[in-house]
Write an enzyme that holds these catalytic residues in place. Structure first.
Site, PDB file in Angstrom:
ATOM      1  CE  LYS A 276     -15.194  -1.705   4.765  1.00 53.77           C
ATOM      2  NZ  LYS A 276     -14.678  -1.969   5.914  1.00 53.77           N
TER       3      LYS A 276
ATOM      4  NE  ARG B  86     -17.841   3.498  14.475  1.00 51.46           N
ATOM      5  CZ  ARG B  86     -17.033   2.858  15.308  1.00 51.46           C
ATOM      6  NH1 ARG B  86     -16.139   3.235  16.125  1.00 51.46           N
ATOM      7  NH2 ARG B  86     -16.511   1.768  14.871  1.00 51.46           N
TER       8      ARG B  86
HETATM    9  N1  BES Z   1     -18.963  -2.113   7.486  1.00 47.90           N
HETATM   10  C1  BES Z   1     -18.082  -2.501   8.288  1.00 47.90           C
HETATM   11  C2  BES Z   1     -18.070  -3.606   9.227  1.00 47.90           C
HETATM   12  C3  BES Z   1     -17.857  -4.889   8.669  1.00 47.90           C
HETATM   13  C4  BES Z   1     -16.597  -5.650   8.448  1.00 47.90           C
HETATM   14  C5  BES Z   1     -18.890  -5.626   8.508  1.00 47.90           C
HETATM   15  C6  BES Z   1     -16.629  -6.893   7.891  1.00 47.90           C
HETATM   16  C7  BES Z   1     -19.150  -6.872   7.960  1.00 47.90           C
HETATM   17  C8  BES Z   1     -17.645  -7.528   7.713  1.00 47.90           C
HETATM   18  C9  BES Z   1     -17.723  -1.213   9.084  1.00 47.90           C
HETATM   19  O1  BES Z   1     -18.317   0.127   8.566  1.00 47.90           O
HETATM   20  C10 BES Z   1     -16.245  -0.972   9.123  1.00 47.90           C
HETATM   21  O2  BES Z   1     -15.655  -0.778   8.329  1.00 47.90           O
HETATM   22  N2  BES Z   1     -15.642  -0.913  10.623  1.00 47.90           N
HETATM   23  C11 BES Z   1     -14.460  -0.735  10.744  1.00 47.90           C
HETATM   24  C12 BES Z   1     -14.197   0.212  11.979  1.00 47.90           C
HETATM   25  C13 BES Z   1     -12.749   0.682  12.344  1.00 47.90           C
HETATM   26  C14 BES Z   1     -12.455   1.498  11.135  1.00 47.90           C
HETATM   27  C15 BES Z   1     -13.023   1.530  13.399  1.00 47.90           C
HETATM   28  C16 BES Z   1     -13.792  -2.071  10.935  1.00 47.90           C
HETATM   29  O3  BES Z   1     -14.398  -2.825  11.479  1.00 47.90           O
HETATM   30  O4  BES Z   1     -12.651  -2.393  10.595  1.00 47.90           O
HETATM   31 MN    MN Z   2     -16.723   1.034   7.102  1.00 47.54          MN
END
Ligand code: BES
Ligand code: MN
Ligand code: ZN
Length: 465
Positions: free
Chosen positions: A246, A320
């Site tokens: 990230k 997931r």
């Molecule tokens: N934990 C994150 C989602 C999240 C983002 C929660 C911001 C709270 C605040 C999750 O694991 C994630 O990173 N999701 C990705 C999915 C994508 C890579 C398909 C996302 O939301 O960008």
């Molecule tokens: Mn994630």
């Protein structure tokens, strides 16, 4: 906090009094429109009268949510000034004793494990209702207090940072509480996860020095042999994104990526406390998502618990993967009657619905309606989101059965479609609490940090479905 339900307040105590806009004329004349709008959440304290006046807005719009917010905000304001004994004048609103108590108990929580100066908790509250209504108010108020206390317990675990709470210590902490509350709890360590073929949990956990866990909580309140409702909560103790790392901005907020798991933990303890006569299993798969020489990587093929194969296209779509294993386990091992999962799953859900509503998906009308109604009653709003075979197409894989990401478009819906595949024909509902699970800043009635979103909803779903 001692809670009393009575038709009289102690004569000398500080009072919270609630006023609708129609009652403007009944306020002391020195209160000006500028300092007190009478909107829900607005409030003003008059020292000479030892009274905090709290607004409710228009009378016909007052509901449980209004009372929860108004009383919660008032309680938080009093607590801040060091007044931690008070009475709430609820004579006109005795039917809302539950939400009022919820507001108070939730306002009393603050994460200060690492603060040298700690705030004083609220010590005593009297809920003042007409004599004829005290018994009913006590019943509703004590139930609400039990759920709210477990919500605060969930918030307390969720707010601890990643260097303190990681899968092993999370499991230890749950075991400790479980022993205290008399809830059965089993923990699968990495060896057990390997022999059980929990490929998704292991893949996500493989980048971290801190091995993953699966926490299993059991509440056997129903008849022996009755198929259980299984609650599944994502507990990523820190989500760096892994190899698909990230950006730095806001990454510290990913300590709250365990909030789905902590919601299930809180709900399971609340069920025990309330003596709910149902069989309920809580599954909390937990891992730390880190990059590392052993981390799972884009392009990998992972075989999940039920044998379905997943092509990893983004290691940041890790939640997931844990849920896929746990949902498969719920179906195959526990023969679940229904599965409800809850997870901070996608940023896309926040883009779609903002931070006040969680996304809700279901493959079963009755369960979907039940979760929706439960969330409304709990003051944890949700919005039902769609399924379409087009979402399945987006996550179809050329390598295995499905991909773990369908890309940016409809990101919350394709994540739900992914989970739906693993639920197969079992009635299943999914709550995406990505931005409802925590607040970066204090609100009128809640401290900064985890909100505990979902505890109240899950408790009601297990009671009602
Ligand atoms: N934990 C994150 C989602 C999240 C983002 C929660 C911001 C709270 C605040 C999750 O694991 C994630 O990173 N999701 C990705 C999915 C994508 C890579 C398909 C996302 O939301 O960008
Ligand atoms: Mn994630
Ligand atoms: Zn995550």
């Amino acid at each position: 906090m001692t809670l009393t339900f009575s038709s009289k307040a102690e004569p000398a105590s500080v009072q919270i009094r609630l006023f609708t806009t129609e009652q403007r004329k009944e306020l002391p004349p020195e209160i000006t429109d500028a300092e007190f709008s009478l909107k829900p959440g607005s409030r003003v304290y008059i020292h000479s009268e030892s009274t905090l006046y709290a607004g409710l807005g228009d009378r016909e719009k007052v509901n449980a949510d209004t009372i929860r917010l108004a009383v919660g905000a008032a309680a938080m304001a009093l607590k801040k000034t060091g007044r931690n004994r008070f009475a709430v004048q609820l004579s006109d609103w005795a039917q809302f004793a539950g939400p009022a108590v919820e507001g108070i108990v939730l306002s009393d929580y603050r994460y200060e494990d690492f603060k040298t100066k700690k705030t004083h908790p609220i010590s005593a509250v009297t809920i003042v209702v007409p004599a004829a209504a005290t018994a009913a108010a006590r019943k509703a108020g004590e139930r609400a207090a039990a759920i709210a206390r477990m919500t605060n317990l969930a918030r307390g675990i969720a707010n601890r940072p990643g260097n303190i709470v990681y899968p092993e210590t999370l499991a230890e902490e749950v075991e400790w509480h479980a022993k205290k509350f008399g809830v059965k709890c089993t923990v699968f360590d990495e060896k057990k996860l390997k022999s059980g073929k929990f490929g998704g949990i292991l893949a996500v956990g493989s980048g971290s020095k801190r091995p993953p866990r699966l926490i299993i909580m059991e509440h056997s309140g129903g008849p022996k042999g009755e198929a259980p409702i299984v609650l599944v909560g994502k507990a990523i103790t820190f989500d760096s994104g892994g190899i698909s790392i990230k950006p730095a901005a806001d990454m510290e907020k990913m300590i709250w990526d365990k909030c789905g798991g902590t919601a299930v933990i809180g709900a399971m303890f609340a069920l025990k406390e309330l003596g709910v006569k149902k069989n309920v299993i809580g599954l909390i798969p937990s891992a730390e998502n880190m990059p590392g020489s052993n981390a799972y990587r884009p392009g990998d093929i992972v075989t999940c618990y039920d044998g379905k194969t997943v092509e990893i296209v983004n290691t940041d779509a890790e939640g997931r993967m844990l849920l896929a294993d746990a949902i498969g386990f719920a179906r195959r091992h526990f023969k679940a009657r229904a599965i409800v999962d809850i997870a901070t799953l996608t940023g896309a859900c926040g883009i779609a619905l903002g931070d006040s509503m969680a996304g809700l998906w279901s493959n079963d009308d009755a369960l979907g309606k039940c979760v929706s109604a439960a969330s409304k009653d709990a003051g944890e709003p949700t919005w039902q989101m769609p399924y379409s075979p087009a979402f399945d197409d987006q996550i179809r894989s050329e390598m295995g059965l499905v991909k773990n990401s369908g890309g940016r478009l409809g990101g919350a819906c394709t994540a739900a479609a992914f989970l739906r595949t693993f639920a197969e024909k079992t009635p299943w509902a999914h709550l995406d609490i990505a931005y409802t699970a925590y607040r970066d800043k204090e609100t009128q009635s809640l401290a900064r940090g985890a909100t505990g979103f979902g505890v109240g909803t899950l408790v009601r779903v297990t009671e009602q479905f």
